[in-house]
Design a protein around this motif. Sequence first.
Motif, PDB file in Angstrom:
ATOM      1  N   GLY A  12       0.815  -1.216   0.000  1.00 42.99           N
ATOM      2  CA  GLY A  12       0.000   0.000   0.000  1.00 42.99           C
ATOM      3  C   GLY A  12       0.841   1.254   0.000  1.00 42.99           C
ATOM      4  O   GLY A  12       0.538   2.228  -0.687  1.00 42.99           O
ATOM      5  N   LEU A  13       1.920   1.250   0.778  1.00 40.96           N
ATOM      6  CA  LEU A  13       2.786   2.425   0.825  1.00 40.96           C
ATOM      7  C   LEU A  13       3.500   2.643  -0.501  1.00 40.96           C
ATOM      8  O   LEU A  13       3.759   3.791  -0.892  1.00 40.96           O
ATOM      9  N   ALA A  14       3.818   1.584  -1.207  1.00 41.79           N
ATOM     10  CA  ALA A  14       4.449   1.734  -2.523  1.00 41.79           C
ATOM     11  C   ALA A  14       3.493   2.425  -3.493  1.00 41.79           C
ATOM     12  O   ALA A  14       3.916   3.284  -4.276  1.00 41.79           O
ATOM     13  N   GLN A  15       2.225   2.077  -3.445  1.00 40.13           N
ATOM     14  CA  GLN A  15       1.252   2.722  -4.325  1.00 40.13           C
ATOM     15  C   GLN A  15       1.036   4.180  -3.952  1.00 40.13           C
ATOM     16  O   GLN A  15       0.882   5.038  -4.819  1.00 40.13           O
ATOM     17  N   VAL A  16       1.015   4.485  -2.667  1.00 37.84           N
ATOM     18  CA  VAL A  16       0.849   5.871  -2.233  1.00 37.84           C
ATOM     19  C   VAL A  16       2.078   6.691  -2.616  1.00 37.84           C
ATOM     20  O   VAL A  16       1.963   7.850  -3.020  1.00 37.84           O
ATOM     21  N   GLY A  17       3.263   6.099  -2.543  1.00 36.20           N
ATOM     22  CA  GLY A  17       4.474   6.791  -2.974  1.00 36.20           C
ATOM     23  C   GLY A  17       4.441   7.127  -4.444  1.00 36.20           C
ATOM     24  O   GLY A  17       4.864   8.213  -4.864  1.00 36.20           O
ATOM     25  N   THR A  18       3.914   6.213  -5.245  1.00 33.72           N
ATOM     26  CA  THR A  18       3.749   6.473  -6.673  1.00 33.72           C
ATOM     27  C   THR A  18       2.731   7.590  -6.901  1.00 33.72           C
ATOM     28  O   THR A  18       2.904   8.416  -7.796  1.00 33.72           O
ATOM     29  N   ALA A  19       1.687   7.603  -6.095  1.00 34.40           N
ATOM     30  CA  ALA A  19       0.672   8.648  -6.232  1.00 34.40           C
ATOM     31  C   ALA A  19       1.247  10.018  -5.884  1.00 34.40           C
ATOM     32  O   ALA A  19       0.913  11.019  -6.522  1.00 34.40           O
ATOM     33  N   PHE A  20       2.127  10.103  -4.891  1.00 33.00           N
ATOM     34  CA  PHE A  20       2.716  11.382  -4.521  1.00 33.00           C
ATOM     35  C   PHE A  20       3.758  11.854  -5.534  1.00 33.00           C
ATOM     36  O   PHE A  20       4.082  13.035  -5.592  1.00 33.00           O
ATOM     37  N   ALA A  21       4.301  10.953  -6.345  1.00 32.73           N
ATOM     38  CA  ALA A  21       5.288  11.340  -7.349  1.00 32.73           C
ATOM     39  C   ALA A  21       4.651  12.210  -8.436  1.00 32.73           C
ATOM     40  O   ALA A  21       5.294  13.120  -8.951  1.00 32.73           O
ATOM     41  N   GLU A  22       3.431  11.926  -8.799  1.00 37.28           N
ATOM     42  CA  GLU A  22       2.666  12.734  -9.754  1.00 37.28           C
ATOM     43  C   GLU A  22       1.368  13.135  -9.058  1.00 37.28           C
ATOM     44  O   GLU A  22       0.366  12.433  -9.137  1.00 37.28           O
ATOM     45  N   PRO A  23       1.348  14.261  -8.361  1.00 35.60           N
ATOM     46  CA  PRO A  23       0.214  14.580  -7.478  1.00 35.60           C
ATOM     47  C   PRO A  23      -1.140  14.680  -8.183  1.00 35.60           C
ATOM     48  O   PRO A  23      -2.121  14.168  -7.660  1.00 35.60           O
ATOM     49  N   ILE A  24      -1.193  15.303  -9.340  1.00 36.67           N
ATOM     50  CA  ILE A  24      -2.497  15.470  -9.994  1.00 36.67           C
ATOM     51  C   ILE A  24      -3.016  14.130 -10.494  1.00 36.67           C
ATOM     52  O   ILE A  24      -4.177  13.774 -10.284  1.00 36.67           O
ATOM     53  N   VAL A  25      -2.153  13.373 -11.130  1.00 37.33           N
ATOM     54  CA  VAL A  25      -2.565  12.099 -11.706  1.00 37.33           C
ATOM     55  C   VAL A  25      -2.758  11.043 -10.625  1.00 37.33           C
ATOM     56  O   VAL A  25      -3.629  10.188 -10.730  1.00 37.33           O
ATOM     57  N   GLY A  26      -1.980  11.095  -9.571  1.00 38.80           N
ATOM     58  CA  GLY A  26      -2.048  10.066  -8.550  1.00 38.80           C
ATOM     59  C   GLY A  26      -3.012  10.344  -7.422  1.00 38.80           C
ATOM     60  O   GLY A  26      -3.692   9.440  -6.925  1.00 38.80           O
ATOM     61  N   MET A  27      -3.097  11.590  -6.998  1.00 37.71           N
ATOM     62  CA  MET A  27      -3.919  11.893  -5.829  1.00 37.71           C
ATOM     63  C   MET A  27      -5.404  12.003  -6.161  1.00 37.71           C
ATOM     64  O   MET A  27      -6.238  11.675  -5.326  1.00 37.71           O
ATOM     65  N   MET A  28      -5.727  12.459  -7.354  1.00 37.16           N
ATOM     66  CA  MET A  28      -7.149  12.579  -7.706  1.00 37.16           C
ATOM     67  C   MET A  28      -7.831  11.210  -7.745  1.00 37.16           C
ATOM     68  O   MET A  28      -8.895  11.045  -7.134  1.00 37.16           O
ATOM     69  N   PRO A  29      -7.278  10.185  -8.413  1.00 36.39           N
ATOM     70  CA  PRO A  29      -7.928   8.871  -8.322  1.00 36.39           C
ATOM     71  C   PRO A  29      -7.946   8.307  -6.899  1.00 36.39           C
ATOM     72  O   PRO A  29      -8.910   7.656  -6.507  1.00 36.39           O
ATOM     73  N   LEU A  30      -6.904   8.593  -6.112  1.00 33.61           N
ATOM     74  CA  LEU A  30      -6.904   8.134  -4.721  1.00 33.61           C
ATOM     75  C   LEU A  30      -8.021   8.804  -3.928  1.00 33.61           C
ATOM     76  O   LEU A  30      -8.726   8.148  -3.154  1.00 33.61           O
ATOM     77  N   PHE A  31      -8.218  10.102  -4.151  1.00 32.86           N
ATOM     78  CA  PHE A  31      -9.321  10.807  -3.508  1.00 32.86           C
ATOM     79  C   PHE A  31     -10.666  10.236  -3.946  1.00 32.86           C
ATOM     80  O   PHE A  31     -11.578  10.078  -3.141  1.00 32.86           O
ATOM     81  N   ILE A  32     -10.774   9.919  -5.236  1.00 30.74           N
ATOM     82  CA  ILE A  32     -12.032   9.355  -5.739  1.00 30.74           C
ATOM     83  C   ILE A  32     -12.287   7.978  -5.131  1.00 30.74           C
ATOM     84  O   ILE A  32     -13.423   7.638  -4.815  1.00 30.74           O
ATOM     85  N   VAL A  33     -11.230   7.183  -4.931  1.00 27.77           N
ATOM     86  CA  VAL A  33     -11.386   5.881  -4.269  1.00 27.77           C
ATOM     87  C   VAL A  33     -11.947   6.076  -2.865  1.00 27.77           C
ATOM     88  O   VAL A  33     -12.899   5.403  -2.461  1.00 27.77           O
ATOM     89  N   PHE A  34     -11.354   6.996  -2.113  1.00 29.36           N
ATOM     90  CA  PHE A  34     -11.845   7.246  -0.750  1.00 29.36           C
ATOM     91  C   PHE A  34     -13.277   7.754  -0.762  1.00 29.36           C
ATOM     92  O   PHE A  34     -14.097   7.340   0.065  1.00 29.36           O
ATOM     93  N   ALA A  35     -13.595   8.647  -1.684  1.00 37.92           N
ATOM     94  CA  ALA A  35     -14.949   9.197  -1.738  1.00 37.92           C
ATOM     95  C   ALA A  35     -15.969   8.138  -2.137  1.00 37.92           C
ATOM     96  O   ALA A  35     -17.049   8.053  -1.542  1.00 37.92           O
ATOM     97  N   LEU A  36     -15.630   7.315  -3.131  1.00 39.12           N
ATOM     98  CA  LEU A  36     -16.592   6.327  -3.614  1.00 39.12           C
ATOM     99  C   LEU A  36     -16.802   5.188  -2.621  1.00 39.12           C
ATOM    100  O   LEU A  36     -17.937   4.774  -2.374  1.00 39.12           O
ATOM    101  N   TYR A  37     -15.721   4.668  -2.073  1.00 38.77           N
ATOM    102  CA  TYR A  37     -15.855   3.483  -1.232  1.00 38.77           C
ATOM    103  C   TYR A  37     -16.178   3.815   0.222  1.00 38.77           C
ATOM    104  O   TYR A  37     -17.033   3.187   0.817  1.00 38.77           O
ATOM    105  N   PHE A  38     -15.484   4.805   0.783  1.00 43.12           N
ATOM    106  CA  PHE A  38     -15.715   5.111   2.195  1.00 43.12           C
ATOM    107  C   PHE A  38     -16.827   6.125   2.391  1.00 43.12           C
ATOM    108  O   PHE A  38     -17.456   6.171   3.441  1.00 43.12           O
TER     109      PHE A  38
END
Length: 100
Positions: A12-38
């Motif tokens: 999980g931390l490896a995927q989050v590290g990849t998301a932080f490397a490209e903030p717009i491309v990585g963090m927006m889908p991560l935010f959408i995952v949290f919004a949709l599932y949680f």
Amino acid sequence: TALSGISFAFLGLAQVGTAFAEPIVGMMPLFIVFALYFGEVGTGSFPKSLVVFIVGVILGWADGVSTGDAVSDSTDVVKAWGVSTGVSALSDWSSAPDYM
């Protein structure tokens, strides 16, 4: 067990590290995952994971993280091998004594 929990945390931390490397491309889908599932946001009959995938692909192409050259370079590595039983992987044991 604790070991499997630690390994899942590292994955999980490896995927989050990849998301932080490209903030717009990585963090927006991560935010959408949290919004949709949680956040229990409904998408009708459309699968939630497909929404995240489509948003990530569109952002990747729009931001320039994914390029046509990178896709064509990846076709050199990824090829269709057809249907295989996996028995051919066990045919050559010549390097096995090096590991014993």
